[in-house]
Motif scaffolding. Structure first.
Motif, PDB file in Angstrom:
ATOM      1  N   ALA A 126       5.455  -8.516   9.519  1.00  0.00           N
ATOM      2  CA  ALA A 126       5.963  -7.742   8.375  1.00  0.00           C
ATOM      3  C   ALA A 126       4.948  -7.703   7.240  1.00  0.00           C
ATOM      4  CB  ALA A 126       7.280  -8.345   7.885  1.00  0.00           C
ATOM      5  N   GLU A 127       4.233  -8.784   7.048  1.00  0.00           N
ATOM      6  CA  GLU A 127       3.203  -8.813   6.010  1.00  0.00           C
ATOM      7  C   GLU A 127       2.037  -7.896   6.364  1.00  0.00           C
ATOM      8  OE1 GLU A 127       3.887 -13.325   4.229  1.00  0.00           O
ATOM      9  OE2 GLU A 127       2.457 -12.992   5.859  1.00  0.00           O
ATOM     10  N   GLU A 130       3.092  -4.372   5.408  1.00  0.00           N
ATOM     11  CA  GLU A 130       2.964  -4.107   3.975  1.00  0.00           C
ATOM     12  C   GLU A 130       1.497  -3.999   3.562  1.00  0.00           C
ATOM     13  OE1 GLU A 130       5.179  -3.282   1.818  1.00  0.00           O
ATOM     14  OE2 GLU A 130       6.832  -3.461   3.230  1.00  0.00           O
ATOM     15  N   GLN A 131       0.649  -4.821   4.169  1.00  0.00           N
ATOM     16  CA  GLN A 131      -0.776  -4.786   3.854  1.00  0.00           C
ATOM     17  C   GLN A 131      -1.396  -3.465   4.301  1.00  0.00           C
ATOM     18  OE1 GLN A 131      -2.734  -8.402   5.007  1.00  0.00           O
ATOM     19  NE2 GLN A 131      -4.779  -7.653   4.510  1.00  0.00           N
ATOM     20  N   ALA A 133       0.191  -0.581   4.554  1.00  0.00           N
ATOM     21  CA  ALA A 133       0.665   0.464   3.652  1.00  0.00           C
ATOM     22  C   ALA A 133      -0.096   0.423   2.327  1.00  0.00           C
ATOM     23  CB  ALA A 133       2.169   0.312   3.416  1.00  0.00           C
ATOM     24  N   ALA A 134      -0.314  -0.774   1.796  1.00  0.00           N
ATOM     25  CA  ALA A 134      -1.037  -0.896   0.532  1.00  0.00           C
ATOM     26  C   ALA A 134      -2.475  -0.412   0.675  1.00  0.00           C
ATOM     27  CB  ALA A 134      -1.008  -2.354   0.057  1.00  0.00           C
ATOM     28  N   THR A 166       0.342   2.283  10.236  1.00  0.00           N
ATOM     29  CA  THR A 166       1.525   1.805   9.521  1.00  0.00           C
ATOM     30  C   THR A 166       2.796   2.343  10.164  1.00  0.00           C
ATOM     31  OG1 THR A 166       0.260   1.755   7.448  1.00  0.00           O
ATOM     32  CG2 THR A 166       2.653   1.692   7.273  1.00  0.00           C
ATOM     33  N   PRO A 178       6.920   1.915   5.063  1.00  0.00           N
ATOM     34  CA  PRO A 178       6.698   1.766   3.612  1.00  0.00           C
ATOM     35  C   PRO A 178       6.091   3.034   3.021  1.00  0.00           C
ATOM     36  CG  PRO A 178       5.756  -0.075   4.878  1.00  0.00           C
ATOM     37  CD  PRO A 178       6.111   0.990   5.859  1.00  0.00           C
ATOM     38  N   PRO A 186       9.440   4.877  -0.274  1.00  0.00           N
ATOM     39  CA  PRO A 186       9.530   4.450   1.125  1.00  0.00           C
ATOM     40  C   PRO A 186      10.387   5.413   1.936  1.00  0.00           C
ATOM     41  CG  PRO A 186       9.868   2.594  -0.354  1.00  0.00           C
ATOM     42  CD  PRO A 186       9.859   3.839  -1.208  1.00  0.00           C
TER      43      PRO A 186
END
Length: 348
Positions: A126-127, A130-131, A133-134, A166, A178, A186
Motif C-alpha cells: 500500500a505504501e 501511494e509512493q 501516485a506521489a 499505479t 489514488p 482520488p
C-alpha cells in the motif's frame, strides 16, 4: 674622476634595485619548486532549474525501485497478481533513472561529515502504491514546467508510465486508484471511463500551425480507422470502436479549429487513409486499434517537446489518454509510452 659623494649616491640607488631583484629571484624559486599561494578547495556547482528537475525524477525512480523491491519480499507482495506489477515497478524505474542520466557525480571528494544514505525500509505494498501516485504527480508537474523540451518529453513519458503502474497496482490489490494529476481527486474503485481521444485543446504555446496540424491529422486518421474497425466487429467491441471513432473525429476538429486550418489549404486531413488488409479478423482489427492509439500517443509526446513550459498539460493528458486507450485494446505496457525510439527492454 668620481668623488666619494658620487659613489655614495650610486650605492643608495643600487640598494632598492637589489631588493627588487632579490624578491624576483625568490618568486621564481618558489614557482620552480611548485609552491603556490593557498586557494580555496573546489565546491559542488549549484544545480539550475533543469538539473533540479532531472535529479528529482532520478531520485524518485531510485526510491520507487527500492520500495518495490522491498515490498516484493513481503507475503502480500510475492503473490499473483501483485508480484508482476512490483517487478515492473522495479524494472521500469531502473530504466527511467538510467535514461535520465542517473545520479550526478561531480568527481569532487565527499566531505567526511556528509550524511550517508539510509538503507530502504521494507514498506507495505500500500505504501508503494501511494509512493507511485506521489511520484506521478511530481513528474506531471515537472514535465509541464521544465525549460528543456526534450527532457519534458522524457519526463512526460515517465509520468505516464508511473500512472499506468499505479493503476495496475491498485487493480492488483483491489485498492482505489489514488489521485494521479496534481489537481485530481482520488478515483473511485470502478471509475467511469473517459471517452477515447478526448483532451483539451486550449492554452498551448510554442506549437506551430504545422505542429497542431499533426495532432488534427493523427486523430482524424484514428477516427477513420475506428469507423472501419466498428464495421468489422460486433457487440461490445463495435460499441467501443464507434465511441473511439466519434471521440477522435471530434478532437481532430478541435485541433484543426484551434490552429485555424479547418477546411483550408493547410488542413492536412484526408477523406480516407490506407489500412491493413484482413480486418475481418477481430485480432487484426484489435491490432490496428492498438496501432492507431499508439500513433496518437507518439504525436502528443512529440508535441510536448515543442510546447512552451507551462503550456503542456493538455498535451501530456493526451499522451496519457492515448496510452490508456491503447492498453484497452491489448497494447503491452512499456516503460516509455509515446517514445518509440526507447523500445521496451527486458526488466528481469
Amino acid at each position: 674622476m668620481s668623488t666619494d659623494r658620487d659613489l655614495a649616491a650610486r650605492h643608495d640607488l643600487a640598494r632598492p634595485l637589489a631588493r627588487v631583484l632579490a624578491v624576483a629571484v625568490m618568486v621564481l624559486t618558489l614557482a620552480a619548486c611548485g609552491l603556490r599561494a593557498e586557494t580555496p578547495p573546489p565546491v559542488e556547482p549549484s544545480p539550475d532549474a533543469l538539473e533540479q528537475i532531472r535529479a528529482r525524477t532520478v531520485a524518485d525512480s531510485a526510491a520507487l525501485s527500492a520500495a518495490a523491491s522491498a515490498a516484493a519480499l513481503l507475503p502480500d507482495g510475492a503473490v499473483e497478481p501483485v508480484a508482476p506489477v512490483l517487478a515492473d515497478v522495479v524494472g521500469y524505474s531502473d530504466q527511467h533513472a538510467d535514461q535520465l542520466g542517473g545520479v550526478y557525480v561531480s568527481g569532487l571528494p565527499t566531505p567526511t561529515d556528509s550524511p550517508t544514505a539510509s538503507p530502504p525500509t521494507t514498506g507495505s505494498v500500500a505504501e508503494v502504491l501511494e509512493q507511485l501516485a506521489a511520484a506521478t504527480r511530481t513528474a506531471l508537474t515537472d514535465a509541464d514546467a521544465v525549460p528543456d523540451g526534450s527532457l519534458a518529453r522524457l519526463i512526460a513519458s515517465v509520468a505516464t508510465s508511473r500512472g499506468e503502474l499505479t493503476e495496475r497496482l491498485a487493480g492488483a490489490t483491489g485498492a482505489p486508484v489514488p489521485a494521479l494529476a496534481p489537481d485530481e481527486a482520488p478515483a473511485a474503485t470502478d471509475p467511469a471511463p473517459t471517452p477515447a481521444g478526448t483532451t483539451a485543446t486550449t492554452g498551448v504555446d510554442g506549437l506551430t500551425t504545422g505542429d497542431v496540424g499533426v495532432l488534427a491529422l493523427v486523430h482524424d486518421e484514428a477516427g477513420y480507422g475506428f469507423e472501419v474497425i466498428a464495421a468489422k466487429l460486433s457487440g461490445d467491441q463495435r460499441t467501443a470502436a464507434r465511441a473511439a471513432a466519434a471521440a477522435h473525429r471530434a478532437t481532430s476538429e478541435d485541433w484543426a479549429a484551434a490552429a485555424g486550418i479547418d477546411g483550408s489549404a493547410q488542413d492536412p486531413r484526408r477523406a480516407s487513409y490506407a489500412l491493413p488488409a484482413g480486418l475481418d479478423d477481430p485480432a487484426a482489427s484489435a491490432a490496428l486499434a492498438r496501432t492507431l492509439e499508439t500513433a496518437v500517443a507518439d504525436a502528443y509526446a512529440n508535441a510536448v517537446a515543442q510546447a512552451e513550459p507551462g503550456s503542456r498539460s493538455s498535451l501530456i493528458a493526451g499522451l496519457r489518454r492515448a496510452t490508456a486507450d491503447a492498453a484497452t485494446w491489448g497494447a503491452a505496457h512499456v516503460p516509455f509510452p509515446g517514445l518509440p525510439e526507447r523500445a521496451q527492454q527486458p526488466t528481469g
